[in-house]
Design an enzyme around this catalytic site. Structure first.
Site, PDB file in Angstrom:
ATOM      1  N   ARG A  63       0.862  -1.175   0.000  1.00 58.81           N
ATOM      2  CA  ARG A  63       0.000   0.000   0.000  1.00 58.81           C
ATOM      3  C   ARG A  63       0.905   1.233   0.000  1.00 58.81           C
ATOM      4  O   ARG A  63       2.112   1.132   0.162  1.00 58.81           O
ATOM      5  CB  ARG A  63      -1.004   0.020   1.157  1.00 58.81           C
ATOM      6  CG  ARG A  63      -0.656  -0.633   2.425  1.00 58.81           C
ATOM      7  CD  ARG A  63       0.477  -0.005   3.174  1.00 58.81           C
ATOM      8  NE  ARG A  63       0.282   1.427   3.390  1.00 58.81           N
ATOM      9  CZ  ARG A  63       1.234   2.273   3.694  1.00 58.81           C
ATOM     10  NH1 ARG A  63       2.501   1.859   3.800  1.00 58.81           N
ATOM     11  NH2 ARG A  63       1.005   3.546   3.893  1.00 58.81           N
ATOM     12  N   GLY A  64       0.275   2.395  -0.186  1.00 59.56           N
ATOM     13  CA  GLY A  64       1.064   3.613  -0.354  1.00 59.56           C
ATOM     14  C   GLY A  64       1.139   3.897  -1.843  1.00 59.56           C
ATOM     15  O   GLY A  64       1.490   3.011  -2.630  1.00 59.56           O
ATOM     16  N   ALA A  65       0.788   5.127  -2.217  1.00 53.10           N
ATOM     17  CA  ALA A  65       0.653   5.445  -3.638  1.00 53.10           C
ATOM     18  C   ALA A  65       1.911   5.108  -4.451  1.00 53.10           C
ATOM     19  O   ALA A  65       1.824   4.381  -5.455  1.00 53.10           O
ATOM     20  CB  ALA A  65       0.265   6.922  -3.793  1.00 53.10           C
ATOM     21  N   ARG A  73      -7.234  -0.492  -7.178  1.00 59.62           N
ATOM     22  CA  ARG A  73      -7.627   0.541  -6.202  1.00 59.62           C
ATOM     23  C   ARG A  73      -7.805   1.847  -6.968  1.00 59.62           C
ATOM     24  O   ARG A  73      -6.986   2.180  -7.824  1.00 59.62           O
ATOM     25  CB  ARG A  73      -6.588   0.711  -5.077  1.00 59.62           C
ATOM     26  CG  ARG A  73      -6.547  -0.522  -4.152  1.00 59.62           C
ATOM     27  CD  ARG A  73      -5.747  -0.240  -2.895  1.00 59.62           C
ATOM     28  NE  ARG A  73      -6.469   0.633  -1.969  1.00 59.62           N
ATOM     29  CZ  ARG A  73      -5.901   1.211  -0.913  1.00 59.62           C
ATOM     30  NH1 ARG A  73      -4.615   1.021  -0.657  1.00 59.62           N
ATOM     31  NH2 ARG A  73      -6.612   1.987  -0.120  1.00 59.62           N
ATOM     32  N   GLN A 104      -2.042   2.077  10.107  1.00 58.02           N
ATOM     33  CA  GLN A 104      -0.727   2.200   9.460  1.00 58.02           C
ATOM     34  C   GLN A 104       0.237   3.018  10.321  1.00 58.02           C
ATOM     35  O   GLN A 104       1.449   2.821  10.254  1.00 58.02           O
ATOM     36  CB  GLN A 104      -0.867   2.869   8.085  1.00 58.02           C
ATOM     37  CG  GLN A 104      -1.561   2.030   7.026  1.00 58.02           C
ATOM     38  CD  GLN A 104      -3.061   2.268   6.983  1.00 58.02           C
ATOM     39  OE1 GLN A 104      -3.654   2.699   7.981  1.00 58.02           O
ATOM     40  NE2 GLN A 104      -3.683   1.986   5.866  1.00 58.02           N
ATOM     41  N   ASP A 164      -2.172  10.592  -2.086  1.00 57.49           N
ATOM     42  CA  ASP A 164      -2.498   9.545  -3.046  1.00 57.49           C
ATOM     43  C   ASP A 164      -2.811  10.120  -4.419  1.00 57.49           C
ATOM     44  O   ASP A 164      -2.697   9.442  -5.428  1.00 57.49           O
ATOM     45  CB  ASP A 164      -3.652   8.690  -2.530  1.00 57.49           C
ATOM     46  CG  ASP A 164      -3.185   7.859  -1.351  1.00 57.49           C
ATOM     47  OD1 ASP A 164      -3.096   8.412  -0.237  1.00 57.49           O
ATOM     48  OD2 ASP A 164      -2.843   6.680  -1.556  1.00 57.49           O
ATOM     49  N   ASN A 219      -5.637  12.144   0.424  1.00 60.48           N
ATOM     50  CA  ASN A 219      -4.715  11.339   1.226  1.00 60.48           C
ATOM     51  C   ASN A 219      -5.554  10.537   2.219  1.00 60.48           C
ATOM     52  O   ASN A 219      -6.766  10.704   2.317  1.00 60.48           O
ATOM     53  CB  ASN A 219      -3.689  12.236   1.939  1.00 60.48           C
ATOM     54  CG  ASN A 219      -2.556  11.435   2.558  1.00 60.48           C
ATOM     55  OD1 ASN A 219      -1.996  10.553   1.911  1.00 60.48           O
ATOM     56  ND2 ASN A 219      -2.228  11.708   3.814  1.00 60.48           N
ATOM     57  N   LYS A 220      -4.884   9.680   2.941  1.00 60.95           N
ATOM     58  CA  LYS A 220      -5.533   8.777   3.896  1.00 60.95           C
ATOM     59  C   LYS A 220      -6.596   9.490   4.729  1.00 60.95           C
ATOM     60  O   LYS A 220      -6.394  10.610   5.197  1.00 60.95           O
ATOM     61  CB  LYS A 220      -4.451   8.183   4.805  1.00 60.95           C
ATOM     62  CG  LYS A 220      -4.924   7.218   5.877  1.00 60.95           C
ATOM     63  CD  LYS A 220      -5.805   6.106   5.362  1.00 60.95           C
ATOM     64  CE  LYS A 220      -5.150   5.276   4.291  1.00 60.95           C
ATOM     65  NZ  LYS A 220      -6.114   4.429   3.545  1.00 60.95           N
TER      66      LYS A 220
END
Lengths: 362, 362
Positions: free
Chosen positions: A47-49, A100, A207, A248, A258-259
């Protein structure tokens, strides 16, 4: 510094550090097909852009290999691939992109591989495969370099003795290595500028607790975990000198997805006059999205909120909503820190100019 | 409606619904001594400002009984208690007040019992005990009535078809019954004004997931759980018509301390022009605290953030900070809803006037 390697390409197999198991277990999961990778992206093994962008690039290599392996055994690698191959690669790209929806790096990684492919239309199969693998490895290496440059550009913004607050994990684990927001924190810490880090735990998938604390502890950077709701307490008491997160997707006008939980932090920063920085490579900027409203926000299964590690948190029959990202309006962003330079008070004109190459300040 | 009774006084024993076990188990824990009650308050067997105020009142009855039971057997109940008794009661009150620092209702409950006691200085022991028990039961009954009045006063503010967001649990479980913020939601729902409730899960102790969902489900009020960080997403998309929370202490100027994570919600409400209501009895108002800065904020053990139900969430050796409350400045509060009336744009003058008795609007 112990090197954190969330993505390893080895003998034609993509090995992903299973981030769902951290910090308890450091185990790699091997992907040999693009479908396996898609599941890993969906399930947030990786995960993570930037990390999913890099993974998707390798996914395209896997797609090419898998397609060609299914052809009649005698295929000579010095013949150019047939028409079906190009179509299969387009389809593989489309499927990977759909795994995603929010992080634009996923599309960026796939499109870059397709562009490389289109440059090799008449090349023999063996050459095409080599080109693809080299391109994916290039994307991987570039990502680490990009992050180091973001780190250097961002560290210059951090005053000595700062306490920084971050959210989610925009670290080595969210990239090919080094990290974006945590890259800035790493660089600034090495320069003696960071006194302390407050990490939001980042519900529902934690996270912050599981990944950011793990990364920072490995390097001896002081970090204290807080509940996401506690940020306002520390900020309002003057205990935070700045906030830094990843992104993201950054829209053309500078709005940043973002998250989930990032937007309230930016609002708090604005209210209390501390800087709010977004650290992101230019591959995260999507000029085709005019504003944040054009960014598709993934809503994930409510189960992630209703339970934790198989344990139910809410009464039976309870339901939950679980958007994975929110959008911070450009007006709340002090600066976007990219590999090419820092964009203060981001807007469309400045973002386009940065794409066109110039290093820019202010 | 199935009645929720977090506090039961029966045969001289205080039975507390153990809120740490909800929603999985509905089990009562019996307190026969003020020390047992103190542990229950500290450990959050019972929580919520009004509920701990009511419990503390019964705690003073337990203190009186326990003291008198330790005296020589032949003590006649029609003799007045000796000097030591009054001192012991003062000490018991001081200890109870110290069990948690932020909710002022705890002091309020103890002080009200001490005041009743001081009215009975020369009364025989039996009478003193009766008076104390009657006073505690009175406080208990009043609390439920107060909440119903808060509910009625607040419901009038809610537009038909509203989606309301709440945080933590300011429900029946946080009071003797009916609830403050959830009292308003209950009343408004009965009047057909509430379409949906979004409940913040309220990390670290998940009062939203465990208690608010449980309460609302019992009554068939539609509720969806969200991560605390997700509030900004829903508010910025226009999906929330108003926010309503309880309070643990309201300062003279209208600043309100409430469960950690409340302040960012108020900031979001202000930014997006939706009302932010605080529902609280006047026993929660502390005129001796000039502003929110005068309210002591409890910092609880970091373990509550680092683990959940015995399961470690962060890497070994990680540390956390865990303030249990934050302060919302009066300027962000649309109105404080009390049993005596609604105080719009709260300030010291209006709060004092409300104490002096007048029903007031605006």
């Amino acid at each position: 510094m112990e090197e954190i390697r969330p993505i390893i390409w080895e003998d034609g197999v993509l090995k992903l550090l299973d981030q769902r198991l951290l910090p308890e277990e450091e185990r790699y999961l091997a992907c040999s097909t693009p479908d396996e990778l898609r599941d890993c992206i969906k399930d947030m093994v990786v995960r993570g852009a930037p990390a999913i962008g890099v993974s998707a690039a390798f996914g395209m290599v896997l797609a090419a290999r898998n397609y060609l392996d299914r052809l009649p055994v005698n295929l000579e690698e010095d013949n150019a691939p047939q028409e079906g191959f190009w179509q299969a690669m387009e389809e593989a790209g489309t499927k990977l992109k759909a795994s995603r929806p929010t992080a634009v790096n996923l599309s960026w990684g796939v499109d870059r591989m397709l562009r490389k492919l289109s440059e090799a239309k008449r090349a023999p199969t063996g050459t095409v495969l080599q080109l693809l693998e080299a391109e994916a490895l290039g994307i991987y290496e570039e990502d680490i370099e990009t992050n180091k440059q973001i780190g250097a550009n961002g560290a210059a913004l951090i005053a000595e003795g700062s306490t920084l607050l971050t959210h989610c994990n925009a670290g080595a684990l969210a990239t090919a290595g080094y990290g974006t927001a945590l890259g800035v924190i790493r660089s600034a810490f090495q320069q003696g500028r960071v006194k302390n880090v407050l990490a939001g735990e980042t519900r529902p998938l934690l996270q912050g607790s599981r990944l950011t604390c793990w990364e920072l502890q490995k390097e001896g950077i002081p970090v204290q975990l807080i509940a996401d709701g506690a940020a306002g307490f520390f900020i309002s008491r003057g205990e935070v000198d700045g906030i830094i997160t990843g992104a993201d997707r950054v829209a053309a006008n500078g709005d940043a997805a973002n998250k989930i939980g990032t937007y309230p932090l930016a609002l708090l920063a604005g209210e209390h006059n501390i800087p709010f920085y977004v650290a992101a490579p230019l591959s995260t900027v999507d000029l085709s999205a005019g504003t944040g409203w054009d960014i598709e926000i993934e809503e994930r299964d409510g189960k992630e909120v209703l339970s934790l590690g198989g344990r139910r948190l809410a009464p039976e029959g309870a339901s939950a909503r679980n958007p994975a990202f929110d959008v911070t309006p450009a007006g709340l962003i002090t600066a976007v820190i990219t590999e090419k330079g820092v964009i203060f008070s981001p807007n469309e004109k400045k973002l386009i100019r940065m794409f066109e190459g110039g290093v820019q300040r202010g």
